[in-house]
Design a protein around this motif. Structure first.
Motif, PDB file in Angstrom:
ATOM      1  N   PHE A 175      -4.820  10.075 -13.889  1.00 44.22           N
ATOM      2  CA  PHE A 175      -4.733  10.650 -12.525  1.00 44.22           C
ATOM      3  C   PHE A 175      -5.981  10.256 -11.588  1.00 44.22           C
ATOM      4  O   PHE A 175      -5.907  10.059 -10.449  1.00 44.22           O
ATOM      5  N   LEU A 176      -6.823  10.464 -12.278  1.00 46.00           N
ATOM      6  CA  LEU A 176      -8.602   9.938 -11.567  1.00 46.00           C
ATOM      7  C   LEU A 176      -8.135   8.565 -11.077  1.00 46.00           C
ATOM      8  O   LEU A 176      -8.680   8.503  -9.937  1.00 46.00           O
TER       9      LEU A 176
ATOM     10  N   PHE B  12       2.069   8.750 -11.684  1.00 48.79           N
ATOM     11  CA  PHE B  12       1.290   9.850 -12.203  1.00 48.79           C
ATOM     12  C   PHE B  12       1.920  10.316 -13.298  1.00 48.79           C
ATOM     13  O   PHE B  12       1.323  10.747 -14.447  1.00 48.79           O
TER      14      PHE B  12
ATOM     15  N   VAL C 282      -3.448  11.726 -19.370  1.00 48.92           N
ATOM     16  CA  VAL C 282      -2.912  12.235 -18.001  1.00 48.92           C
ATOM     17  C   VAL C 282      -4.059  12.360 -17.180  1.00 48.92           C
ATOM     18  O   VAL C 282      -4.056  11.890 -15.925  1.00 48.92           O
ATOM     19  N   GLY C 283      -5.354  12.945 -17.387  1.00 46.44           N
ATOM     20  CA  GLY C 283      -6.364  13.228 -16.663  1.00 46.44           C
ATOM     21  C   GLY C 283      -6.945  11.874 -15.864  1.00 46.44           C
ATOM     22  O   GLY C 283      -7.273  11.617 -14.875  1.00 46.44           O
TER      23      GLY C 283
ATOM     24  N   SER D  79      -4.407  13.164 -25.163  1.00 45.63           N
ATOM     25  CA  SER D  79      -3.222  13.628 -24.247  1.00 45.63           C
ATOM     26  C   SER D  79      -4.144  14.002 -22.689  1.00 45.63           C
ATOM     27  O   SER D  79      -3.739  13.449 -21.626  1.00 45.63           O
ATOM     28  N   PHE D  80      -5.189  14.733 -23.043  1.00 49.46           N
ATOM     29  CA  PHE D  80      -6.049  15.105 -21.728  1.00 49.46           C
ATOM     30  C   PHE D  80      -6.765  14.017 -21.055  1.00 49.46           C
ATOM     31  O   PHE D  80      -6.440  13.492 -19.783  1.00 49.46           O
TER      32      PHE D  80
END
Lengths: 475, 475, 475
Positions: B106-107, B84, B102-103, B98-99
């Motif tokens: 994560f999903l 993660f 990482v996002g 970047s969103f």
């Protein structure tokens, strides 16, 4: 009545954010008090004392690896990361409040854990033989848990309180926590491994009540600072991810050795995974073109971990964990979209981080799920010894049955709620007196007040470009 | 033929990045499917079930500390951080992605691990007595491993796929992984503790093939966003370092208790240390004035960990690990300098993160090293019992000899390659259909499409400057 | 004399920051040397060798969980994080030196740990039977410890040395460390679990002496870059927090199994908590309006962990730990306010990170506290066996008494000081020769010299705004 009027007049006095006397005074006096109280009360327990080797032999313990240290230490370190990096960085999302988010989180956690060792020790592990509190790794984990409830409360008032107020809020918060924890776990004999009730419900309502008492009608004067920038949102994701990843350790840190820790970690892992998907789904649905909102991803993805806290050590079954996560992702994200604005407008509760959606609602759900799961426990599922072990039906509770345990769990939830709301209102009254150095309404969410800030970023360009700029300006 | 033409015509339809229907639908439907399948199939195994205490006594296990939880949990948490934070932050290097890095990481990881528990369970741990999959800490680690292969593939297509496409890619990726893992580990009986073949080779070729199928000839229209800024490179170093530091846990997480885990951790630690030095050397050599390139430091320093994966649990010897790391640092950095541009220009494979250099080549090297080391194993070095233990020459494989094991290792590598390339091409075909909401060529590498972005940074100045600006504008 | 004059003339030659030959050469040659030396000397020890299963049976060890791996691995990983993320990010506070802070920290640590395994092995774990060094998890922890001393020294010269100089500094630093560690721990038989003397005192004075030898009178020409920006301070807090949180693992990583590790972790946890409060108090007192300074929060909050290092495994008592933390928070913060500027002005020691306040003073305090605590140890407090265990009064030291142990501790501290200062002066002389590619005085603290930097941030705006800007410019 006169007293009350005087109090309200007093609250209207102008604010002064200079904390040069009060902050050092609070830090010094309280730390010295800690040293004295630790000197009087706190000693090592038999597993951390140098007599361990003699104790081990006398108890026929075959190896040093059975020292509780090796059962708990990896989980302890994960919890420690959640407290300092997890909570700290989760709150860095504001554009100009990252220093305070990380720094004050650091300060109040460092104070809180000392006070928690004392308060929890007095209530739960005072040795009747010598009147001393004996601490071990489990005490440190419990102290970190206790601190977590105050850091949750910090989320509601983020950007609006001075560091001195935060210290006062923590002092009372820890005290209240130790009392409600004693009532819930020892007197009522509710089980709450991951603290859905004891930590999250209490902490969230404590923070929300304080925020309600300190309502600022003109807070929109600070609106320009109450938002994120691109990089601050990425910093906040560091907090989110460390909380998310280490939550299985949080919920399993003080459960029973063996299957208890094992099962709690698995249940939490699954509940959190499920939450992520429903959070994304609702977040995407809430925008016209299906875009995601960072606020939801940073916060609601954690709701499953909160809600599975109480029941994590029970035989919740893997699909049960997924269902809890599924529901909490939806409820928490909808909370950010509908309930937070509603609360601010109609209930006069300003909740900076939305802890109502991340901790309060999932915490209450967790308490209810815990009560239902406990009431439904059976010897068929747990085994005879497993049931006794899991619910600790020993000593004075040896005649307890699961259905009554369910009732006790529900009673525990009510106690947590009452302590949170009641304690928050009282502490809120204290914090309203304008002697604590909090910010005026038009200067909230600003590090400037309490931190020496570095010069602006514009002045960093490398030499060559700098010269060019100069030249252009000269022309 | 007609079908093929229709398909190609279909692929040329204009793109629409609105995922408001598709993303929530995918998340909801798949999560509900997970809950149903978990309800039917997944239960706790004997070490996480409340019956553990009875099982323990019946098996004469002396202490709770022998629950597998205590052998695996610290490694599991490290692997979890790699998945993660490690993979997530490694991909934050792009200036405005970047969103998503990482996002979406994560999903898809949160979805993937649930699906992996099912797929791997069906293939490897279905209890013939009751038709249930019994999960424990080792299952969670394996699920995280399985997810890793899809996150590697994400690296190749970073910035070019929509979240819906990533979910589809993950669904198929996990499925293919479970099949190839079953073939390689169970049918062929190859050993692959750190997954050089099973995870890295498969994952990298899967991603590269998809990227090849989705070749965008006009991608240079997004060139302005396909690069880093100063702070995004520092964020990426968080990912690099957590991957680097915890790689010893990755390679040792599911090896044998005792010396197996111990040796795997030591070998990986050494290989990674060696890689750092040769990466720096080649990176410095590649620039006129000896400057270092962040791309190399962020990625190639990890190549040693990939390449030592298969052989980490073998008696590779400390100097053997150093040699592997030495070579991979060189090869991987040269890959970034020469092979990635070559592949983009001549092979039409656009590889955003350069996974060919970080995972594909080192993964193949790791497979080959594993085959050689296995073939060279001898009773003199391992001891009689050590050899049986390390290579699991038990049950139906009790007549296996090291030289034949070497052949099986090589066969395993081929299977991983075939599944990666073949699977990637098929899934690539599916993803080309323009119903998944992916970005047009001139808008890749941009968070804007799928995220609500905060206002621009320029609007943050403190009050005084703000007022000045206002005044200037009024004038 | 003539030699000396030649040396000084040589030092005045102009500087050239091109490291394209020297850096790759150093990396390649040293890494190849490592491979050869590892091939000749380093093997697995019995707990990481495949013969473990036979050894285990022959020693009647009941379970794999008693492999030292399970006692040490969680602590090892925490220490590893401190070395790479902790030290690395702590030094990212400078506005344009984050790449070098993290990157060079990475490089020298990766080299240093290999060299440390050899040096420490030769001195402490050479097997007399076959002339080989046998490594295990404890060796890796010791190698990380050894590296820590060089990273501390890096803090003093941050921004002023080239990567080649840092490699040279590390080579000699590790060598000196191994010698002084052997003298202090083996010859003098001082105890130093957390390395207050061996790591911190030595490392800090080594770095300060080098910085003194490399004094740059015109360093204020780089003043514009010797400061932080908002986000670089937040990055540095990542380093601070990971150091702070994992310090209990650092101080307990190689203490005795059982109560030793348990007690060391508790003492460190408490000392660090106490330090935070006094650091905040002094920092706030030092500013006119009570504002806090990030430099203090980032650094001085860690001083308690340094100072409790030597005594962490002793029966220091919880209040004793708090007192140490209390004092060190005050002293360290006052050091940043008064001593660092004084040292720069009058002693000509430029200490970029203020390691004198964070490592040197607390390290010396830690050594003194260790001596006093050891001298005051009694059988009443430790128990007969506990005393022998804790102070290792076995073998040739079986007639040692606590009061004499106190003297030996003090002698150990002196040795660490002498090696630090003496070694630093000699290595400083070597590093002054202008062949190592260090920066000119007006270009220190700048990544530009050794890194390919990404384009400026101004060029990132999203398309629409970009077009507007274009239009404006065209007009």
């Amino acid at each position: 009545l006169g007293c009350c009027t005087t109090y309200l007049q007093c609250c209207d006095r102008p604010k002064n954010t200079n904390v040069r006397i009060s902050l050092p005074a609070v830090c010094f006096v309280w730390q010295i008090a800690m040293i004295i109280l630790f000197g009087i009360f706190i000693r090592y327990d038999q597993e951390s004392d140098a007599h361990w080797i003699e104790y081990r032999k006398s108890q026929n313990i075959s190896s040093d690896i059975e020292n509780d240290f090796y059962f708990r230490y990896p989980s302890f370190q994960d919890v420690h990361v959640m407290i300092f990096v997890g909570f700290g960085f989760l709150m860095t999302f504001l554009k100009r409040y990252s220093f305070s988010a990380v720094g004050f989180n650091f300060l109040i956690a460092a104070f809180g854990l000392q006070w928690a060792l004392l308060m929890q020790g007095w209530f739960q592990s005072l040795d009747p033989m010598d009147g001393k509190i004996k601490i071990s790794m489990e005490s440190l984990i419990n102290a970190d848990f206790c601190v977590a409830s105050c850091l949750i409360a910090y989320g509601a008032v983020l950007g609006k309180l001075s560091p001195v107020q935060l210290m006062v809020m923590t002092l009372f918060g820890i005290t209240l926590y130790a009392v409600e924890e004693f009532i819930i776990l020892n007197l009522i004999h509710a089980r709450d491994a991951g603290g859905s009730m004891v930590i999250h419900t209490f902490g969230a309502y404590y923070g929300l009540s304080i925020s309600w008492m300190l309502y600022r009608p003109n807070l929109d004067q600070s609106k320009r600072l109450n938002g994120s920038v691109y990089h601050s949102d990425v910093f906040a994701m560091i907090g989110t991810l460390f909380l998310w990843m280490f939550w299985p350790s949080f919920n399993s840190a003080i459960t029973d050795h063996g299957d208890g820790q094992h099962r709690a970690a698995i249940n939490t892992y699954l509940a959190l995974a499920s939450t992520v998907l429903t959070t994304v789904a609702i977040s995407s649905l809430s925008q016209k073109t299906g875009k995601l909102d960072m606020v939801h991803i940073q916060n609601s993805t954690l709701a499953g971990g909160v809600a599975v806290g109480t029941a994590a050590e029970f035989m919740l079954m893997p699909y049960g964990s997924l269902i809890i996560g599924f529901c909490c992702g939806i409820i928490s994200t909808l909370g950010y979209i509908y309930i937070t604005p509603f609360m601010e407008k109609y209930l006069k509760i300003q909740d900076t981080c939305g802890i109502h959606n991340l901790h309060a609602m999932p915490g209450v759900i967790g308490g209810i799920v815990g009560a239902i799961t406990a009431a439904a426990a059976s010897e068929r599922v747990y085994g005879k010894e497993g049931l006794i072990n899991t619910f600790d039906f020993t000593g004075e509770w040896k005649d307890m049955v699961p259905s009554r345990q369910g009732g006790h769990q529900a009673a525990g939830l009510c106690v947590a709620l009452c302590f949170g709301v009641g304690g928050g209102i009282i502490v809120g009254c204290i914090l309203r007196i304008p002697v604590w150095g909090d910010a005026p309404d038009d200067n909230c969410f600003d590090d400037e007040l309490y931190w020496e800030l570095p010069e602006e970023e514009e002045s960093i360009p490398p030499i060559l470009e700098d010269n060019n700029h100069m030249r252009n300006r000269d022309v």
